[in-house]
Design a protein around this motif. Structure first.
Motif, mmCIF file in Angstrom:
data_model
loop_
_atom_site.group_PDB
_atom_site.id
_atom_site.type_symbol
_atom_site.label_atom_id
_atom_site.label_comp_id
_atom_site.label_asym_id
_atom_site.label_seq_id
_atom_site.Cartn_x
_atom_site.Cartn_y
_atom_site.Cartn_z
ATOM 1 N N THR A 1 30.602 37.745 71.117
ATOM 2 C CA THR A 1 31.527 36.333 72.144
ATOM 3 C C THR A 1 33.149 37.047 71.814
ATOM 4 O O THR A 1 33.395 36.435 73.166
ATOM 5 N N GLY A 2 33.742 37.634 71.118
ATOM 6 C CA GLY A 2 35.774 37.498 71.144
ATOM 7 C C GLY A 2 35.272 38.732 72.107
ATOM 8 O O GLY A 2 36.325 38.962 73.546
ATOM 9 N N GLU A 3 34.372 40.128 72.320
ATOM 10 C CA GLU A 3 34.102 40.714 73.163
ATOM 11 C C GLU A 3 33.969 40.754 74.577
ATOM 12 O O GLU A 3 34.505 41.306 75.286
ATOM 13 N N ASP A 4 33.752 39.736 75.056
ATOM 14 C CA ASP A 4 32.994 38.993 76.291
ATOM 15 C C ASP A 4 34.005 38.202 76.602
ATOM 16 O O ASP A 4 34.272 37.255 77.899
ATOM 17 N N GLY A 5 35.399 37.790 75.686
ATOM 18 C CA GLY A 5 36.769 36.935 75.933
ATOM 19 C C GLY A 5 36.231 35.806 75.297
ATOM 20 O O GLY A 5 37.065 34.814 76.116
ATOM 21 N N GLY A 6 34.686 35.113 74.716
ATOM 22 C CA GLY A 6 34.651 33.789 74.571
ATOM 23 C C GLY A 6 34.986 33.546 73.607
ATOM 24 O O GLY A 6 36.962 33.503 72.704
ATOM 25 N N TRP B 1 33.566 26.466 60.700
ATOM 26 C CA TRP B 1 32.207 25.168 60.417
ATOM 27 C C TRP B 1 32.720 24.205 60.634
ATOM 28 O O TRP B 1 32.144 23.054 61.645
ATOM 29 N N LEU B 2 34.177 24.001 60.856
ATOM 30 C CA LEU B 2 34.537 22.031 60.607
ATOM 31 C C LEU B 2 35.284 22.390 62.387
ATOM 32 O O LEU B 2 36.089 21.066 62.917
ATOM 33 N N GLY B 3 35.572 23.353 63.421
ATOM 34 C CA GLY B 3 35.153 23.021 64.704
ATOM 35 C C GLY B 3 36.767 23.749 64.765
ATOM 36 O O GLY B 3 37.006 22.847 65.587
ATOM 37 N N ARG B 4 37.986 24.517 63.934
ATOM 38 C CA ARG B 4 38.470 24.421 65.010
ATOM 39 C C ARG B 4 39.004 26.765 65.436
ATOM 40 O O ARG B 4 37.272 26.761 65.305
ATOM 41 N N SER B 5 38.981 26.544 66.747
ATOM 42 C CA SER B 5 38.562 27.817 67.812
ATOM 43 C C SER B 5 39.672 28.440 67.577
ATOM 44 O O SER B 5 41.053 28.153 67.528
ATOM 45 N N SER B 6 39.071 29.663 68.147
ATOM 46 C CA SER B 6 39.979 30.661 68.415
ATOM 47 C C SER B 6 41.086 30.677 69.644
ATOM 48 O O SER B 6 40.464 29.509 70.892
ATOM 49 N N PRO B 7 41.883 31.590 69.969
ATOM 50 C CA PRO B 7 42.488 31.146 71.384
ATOM 51 C C PRO B 7 41.866 31.905 72.014
ATOM 52 O O PRO B 7 40.989 32.847 71.268
ATOM 53 N N ARG B 8 42.205 31.484 73.105
ATOM 54 C CA ARG B 8 41.857 32.309 74.530
ATOM 55 C C ARG B 8 42.002 33.229 74.691
ATOM 56 O O ARG B 8 43.573 33.256 74.262
ATOM 57 N N PRO B 9 41.737 34.748 75.113
ATOM 58 C CA PRO B 9 42.077 35.681 75.174
ATOM 59 C C PRO B 9 43.521 35.188 76.427
ATOM 60 O O PRO B 9 43.625 34.417 76.659
ATOM 61 N N GLY B 10 44.634 36.425 76.289
ATOM 62 C CA GLY B 10 45.783 36.132 77.239
ATOM 63 C C GLY B 10 46.199 36.082 78.061
ATOM 64 O O GLY B 10 44.806 36.926 78.661
ATOM 65 N N GLU C 1 38.800 45.559 69.484
ATOM 66 C CA GLU C 1 40.060 44.829 68.307
ATOM 67 C C GLU C 1 39.942 42.794 68.792
ATOM 68 O O GLU C 1 39.726 42.396 67.527
ATOM 69 N N ARG C 2 39.549 42.801 69.793
ATOM 70 C CA ARG C 2 39.020 41.204 69.888
ATOM 71 C C ARG C 2 37.742 40.534 68.789
ATOM 72 O O ARG C 2 37.999 39.638 69.040
ATOM 73 N N GLY C 3 37.217 41.510 69.394
ATOM 74 C CA GLY C 3 35.456 41.507 68.623
ATOM 75 C C GLY C 3 36.069 40.969 66.981
ATOM 76 O O GLY C 3 35.221 40.268 66.368
ATOM 77 N N ARG C 4 36.775 42.170 66.212
ATOM 78 C CA ARG C 4 37.263 42.422 64.748
ATOM 79 C C ARG C 4 37.565 41.010 64.995
ATOM 80 O O ARG C 4 37.354 40.694 63.718
ATOM 81 N N PHE C 5 38.439 40.338 65.297
ATOM 82 C CA PHE C 5 39.657 39.355 65.112
ATOM 83 C C PHE C 5 38.693 38.267 65.626
ATOM 84 O O PHE C 5 39.059 37.126 64.659
ATOM 85 N N THR C 6 37.188 38.244 66.942
ATOM 86 C CA THR C 6 36.465 36.704 66.248
ATOM 87 C C THR C 6 36.247 36.572 65.662
ATOM 88 O O THR C 6 35.012 35.684 64.488
#
Length: 563
Positions: free
Chosen positions: A409-414, A419-428, A457-462
């Motif tokens: 998902t992260g690699e695709d820009g998603g 678990w409780l719903g804190r979401s990752s930042p969108r790509p820049g 890199e973003r995939g490793r982050f997500t």
DNA sequence: CTCAACAGCGCG
DNA sequence: AAAGCGCGCTGTTGAG
């Protein structure tokens, strides 16, 4: 305002210059009744209402509202922290229509004060009561839209974290400056009266200069040090310790020793002690939610990086004791529960998850298990760690699918969520352009390579985000439940500590991702230890219901935090 | 002089 | 035995 008992009351505190409004609101955040207060009356009024009905206080931020109340001796049980919750509800992917972003609700830099010290925390700030009410209603709407109730739990826990951060700063971590000084003298050598380097540091530096044949070499300059190393045939690319430690040369031992001592001296030496420890307390600034994953950050004093070597300086006051507790391998346990991977949960039974992974037959040794599990959560692809990850994929397919999917998902820009719903930042903003430029048939090879590297890199982050962030949520509920239980303890007979709101009462004194230190009157040591255990069990149950996942604690009741 | 980037290392 | 995630802080370097 009335004193009718309300099982579930909510009161917004709007604090502005010279005027304070307390507005009772309903479950939707709509005004029911308003009450005007003079600033001089605030503390007594809040104390009384808190005692009578324990409302959930809706506040702009604990930093601006709770800190002064705490200084006046007022304890709040429950809050809804608009600033902290704004960040969660604005980015969450758990509901179709999240909170509209607003610059008014971003943490802001202070107007004045020590530069850098209070970055990313809220400054004293007045918002109109109408703005506060509107924001409250919007936040309550988003929370109510999450039918699973996870955002409600997360916002409650995050708000409790805001209170706890202020309380820990007010209470401070008991710190014995004499023990600290003793460690410095032991390790670095006697502190020179007229400045200059302590004896053992100076000796190490001289040894390095001797072996490098340059009596005036400046060791703190990487560039000069690297050149000097090359001159004597030590062909390293950097001066980092892991690269140096692989080399066999007489300069290496004294150089590594010097770097270690130098680090201690500059980061936590006598200057740190003088600046950060007052009246036997270290008072760092905690920043709840300061990391995108939901982990806490800190500002000033390096609270989250205290070297283990200095742990003995954390000492309970006379008549008091420390309860020190940490969770072993919190993140992989969270992963097992999130993914409902019963095989991984089985491996997590008991104190050592890595031993369980060995028992499952996935790998041969505990060390291999550790590298494989860390590699799975961090996205290792090369080296021994990367080589071991596929073995986990066969034994724990559900757990591995969860982190692999988060990475994809992260690699695709998603966007991915905890678990409780804190979401990752969108790509820049440059993400789409960079990826698009690399997808065309006529794309330059260098651009394609760069875009793919960025995507991985973003995939490793997500991949890591979902695990680290969920672990942060567990820890937050743990903290809140500990606080709640400590509050139930009676006032102690034990002599008071120096001063402050917890002079007579057990309190949280330190928090570091998956570890807590409590400062407790000796007579309450056992009760506090039990509170920490119960809180862990409650956190696990709140998060994962009846899913069978062990989250064992390593818990000690001690006078000093040394291990 | 100030400021930002970087290297390196402490913590999880 | 690795070089995969997240941070803050200090000191150096180089740009303005």
């Amino acid at each position: 305002m009335t004193t009718r008992p309300a099982a579930d009351s909510r009161i917004l505190l709007a604090v502005a210059e010279g005027e304070i409004l307390a507005v009772r609101v309903d479950a939707a955040g709509v005004e029911v009744q308003r009450h005007e207060l003079r600033p001089a009356d605030l503390a007594d009024w809040v104390r009384r209402v808190e005692a009578e009905e324990r409302p959930r206080w809706i506040i702009r931020s604990a930093r601006t509202v709770y800190a002064p109340l705490l200084a006046a001796g007022v304890h709040l049980t429950r809050t809804h922290d608009l600033l902290l919750c704004h960040a969660i509800l604005r980015d969450t992917d758990a509901v179709a229509r999240p909170l509209a972003p607003s610059a008014d609700w971003m943490p802001r830099e202070p107007d004045v004060g020590e530069p850098g010290l209070f970055a990313a925390v809220d400054s004293p700030h007045a918002e109109s009561v109408d703005d506060l009410l509107a924001q409250t209603q919007e936040q309550f709407r988003v929370i109510a839209a999450d039918r699973r109730g996870r955002l409600a739990l997360l916002c409650a826990a995050e708000s409790a974290g805001g209170l706890i951060a202020e309380e820990m700063r007010a209470a401070g971590l008991p710190w014995d400056a004499e023990v600290h000084d003793g460690i410095l003298t032991e390790v670095l050598g006697a502190r020179p009266a007229g400045g200059g380097l302590p004896a053992k540091m100076a000796a190490a530096a001289d040894a390095v200069r001797f072996h490098l044949g340059d009596p005036h070499l400046h060791l703190d300059s990487h560039v000069k040090l690297l050149r000097a190393l090359h001159r004597v045939g030590v062909n390293v690319e950097s001066t980092s310790q892991w690269e140096l430690s692989a080399i066999s040369h007489p300069v290496i031992a004294p150089l590594l020793a010097y770097k270690k001592l130098s680090r201690l001296m500059s980061a936590n030496g006598w200057a740190w002690l003088a600046e950060w420890v007052r009246d036997g307390r270290f008072r760092p600034v905690y920043i709840p939610g300061g990391v995108v994953t939901g982990r806490w950050a800190s500002a000033g004093g390096g609270a989250l990086q205290l070297p283990r070597m200095l742990r003995p300086a954390v000492r309970a006051d006379p008549g008091w004791t420390l309860v020190v507790a940490d969770v072993a391998q919190l993140e992989p346990r969270m992963l097992a529960a999130m993914s409902s991977d019963t095989a991984m949960a089985q491996a997590a039974r008991g104190q050592d998850l890595y031993a369980g992974v060995v028992s499952s037959g996935a790998v041969a040794t505990r060390e291999e298990a550790k590298y494989a599990v860390l590699g799975a959560m961090y996205g290792a692809t090369t080296g021994d760690s990367g080589r071991l990850v596929p073995r986990l994929r066969r034994v724990y397919p559900r757990a591995m699918h969860l982190v692999d999917a988060a990475a994809r998902t992260g690699e695709d820009g998603g966007v991915v969520s905890t678990w409780l719903g804190r979401s990752s930042p969108r790509p820049g903003p440059d993400w789409d352009a960079e990826q698009a430029a690399a997808s065309g048939a006529d794309a330059e090879p260098a651009a394609v390579k760069r875009a793919r590297a960025r995507a991985r890199e973003r995939g490793r982050f997500t991949r890591n985000f979902v695990v680290q962030g969920t672990a942060a949520e567990w820890a937050l509920i743990w903290l809140a439940e500990i606080r709640h239980r400590l509050r139930m303890l009676p006032v102690a007979e034990t002599p008071a500590t120096a001063s402050g709101p917890f002079a007579h009462h057990a309190h949280l004194a330190f928090f570091l991702h998956d570890e807590v230190i409590l400062h407790v009157p000796a007579e309450h040591a056992d009760a506090a230890a039990e509170a920490v255990r119960e809180a862990a069990a409650v956190a696990t149950a709140r998060m994962f219901g009846s899913f069978p996942i062990d989250v064992p604690l390593d818990l000690r009741v001690v006078q000093s935090a040394e291990k």
